[in-house]
Design an enzyme around this catalytic site. Structure first.
Site, short mmCIF file in Angstrom:
data_model
loop_
_atom_site.label_atom_id
_atom_site.label_comp_id
_atom_site.label_asym_id
_atom_site.label_seq_id
_atom_site.Cartn_x
_atom_site.Cartn_y
_atom_site.Cartn_z
CD GLU A 27 -3.02 -0.55 -0.12
OE1 GLU A 27 -3.10 0.64 -0.46
OE2 GLU A 27 -3.62 -1.46 -0.73
CB CYS A 64 -14.79 3.44 -13.67
SG CYS A 64 -15.76 4.94 -13.46
CB CYS A 123 -20.23 3.09 -19.70
SG CYS A 123 -19.50 4.56 -18.95
CB CYS A 144 -19.25 -0.62 -16.38
SG CYS A 144 -19.37 -0.28 -14.61
CB CYS A 174 -23.39 4.12 -13.20
SG CYS A 174 -22.28 5.53 -13.37
#
Ligand code: SF4
Length: 375
Positions: free
Chosen positions: A50, A205, A212, A215, A221
């Site tokens: 991370e 995205c 889209c 997606c 959305c």
């Protein structure tokens, strides 16, 4: 622009949020990239990934993460290391403050938690360099704790899913997005769900021309339903870049080169570098006077050098600075050394080109070292 949400039907109902989690997790199970830190639930290893992934691309991080885990397999090993070695392994990833904070946090883990990475949100967030996002990511991914995350990819995805037309960086925007990130968490598989949101932002995205049509959550959305995908999220304010001109000097003496240890508060704190200083911008094509380079080198190191000659000019960017670095070479003129005039004496070392490979250098310092090695 208003900070209100659009009134498009999105993820307001619990049924819609359940459907969102189901679809997103099914998509992630099928399409998730096979990344090495996804094969472990070791909180320490996830923490390292991370921190490395902040401001750095996945492909760049993979070999660094693997090397780092081989050398420092746990927090105790990292705590016992010299900062010098941690920075050498980090060299090339940039943003060295991350490495110094990682090292300080490992020492805190060794002192306070007997070397075991802590497992509560309060303890993790109390470590140097760990904010709300990082603590949530480590504990949701590694221990499936029900904690939200919000970073660049999820800011974009959640802004679009919730049809949020305001500024996501504003206080109101952050409050709205953190609330959404928390509200949509499923009861189980929280870590996979958080990773799926980030994956969706990274692979589908995307900032420009999101896919889209493929997606998995397009049906719920808000941005798509109200035809505002190209306007959400609101673009960030443009960074104002500042030009800087600097000079660095390779000073030779009997086959060795002069290096100085960058001090706390300097840009490359903890790393080693050729003597380097800012100079007045002489404008394009104009040459910095060798006399200026000699006198500034003497101020910085206390050593007198022969008139320097230009070796190379490197252009590079560091955060908001666009830097033109003129690299000079010279030789030590006299062994005698006066006290540096710009403050306390700085640690200096004469190193052979071979020894340079063991020292952590700034990115441009390493470029200069390679130029010198080629000669
Ligand atoms: Fe993003 Fe388009 Fe999916 Fe909406 S439908 S979440 S804008 S990819």
């Amino acid at each position: 622009m208003s900070t209100k949400q659009s009134d498009a039907p999105t993820i307001e109902s619990q049924a819609a949020r359940r459907a969102l989690a189901r679809k997103l997790l099914a998509w992630f199970d099928r399409y998730a990239r096979d990344l090495p830190w996804r094969q472990t639930s070791d909180l320490y290893a996830i923490w390292i990934s991370e921190i490395m992934l902040q401001q750095t691309q996945v492909a760049t991080v993979i070999p660094y993460w693997q090397r780092f885990l081989v050398r420092f397999p746990d927090a105790a090993a990292l705590a016992a290391a010299e900062e010098h070695e941690v920075l050498r392994l980090w060299e090339g990833l940039g943003y060295y403050r991350r490495a110094r904070q990682l090292h300080a946090a490992a020492r805190q883990i060794a002192a306070v938690h007997a070397g075991r990475f802590p497992a509560t949100y309060a303890e993790v967030k109390a470590l140097p360099g760990i904010g709300r996002y990082t603590a949530g990511a480590i504990l949701s991914i590694g221990a499936d704790q029900r904690l939200p995350i919000l970073e660049a990819n999820t800011i974009r995805v959640l802004s679009r899913l919730s049809g949020f037309v305001g500024d996501p960086a504003s206080t109101a925007g952050q409050k709205h997005l953190w609330a959404i990130a928390e509200k949509i968490l499923p009861a189980r598989r929280v870590g996979a769900f958080n990773q799926a949101l980030m994956e969706l932002g990274s692979e589908v995205c995307t900032p420009r021309q999101p896919a889209c049509a493929s997606c998995p959550v397009s049906a719920m959305c808000g941005a798509r339903l109200c035809g505002a995908v190209d306007r959400i999220p609101q673009p960030p304010r443009k960074t104002k870049y500042e030009g800087l001109t600097e000079a660095a000097v390779v000073v030779r003496h009997r086959g060795r080169l002069l290096l100085r240890h960058c001090q706390p508060g300097e840009r490359w704190a903890g790393l080693w570098d050729f003597p380097r200083f800012a100079v007045t911008d002489y404008g394009s094509g104009q040459v910095i006077s060798p006399a200026v380079v000699s006198s500034r080198t003497r101020e910085l190191t206390g050593f007198a050098i022969a008139p320097p000659t230009l070796l190379a000019t490197i252009k590079h960017g560091v955060t908001r600075y666009r830097i033109t670095l003129h690299c000079f070479e010279s030789t030590l003129e006299s062994r005698g050394r006066t006290k540096p005039t710009n403050g306390a004496s700085r640690p200096l070392r004469w190193l052979s080109p071979g020894e340079l490979t063991e020292y952590p250098l700034s990115t441009t310092g390493r470029q200069i070292a390679r130029l010198v090695a080629r000669e």
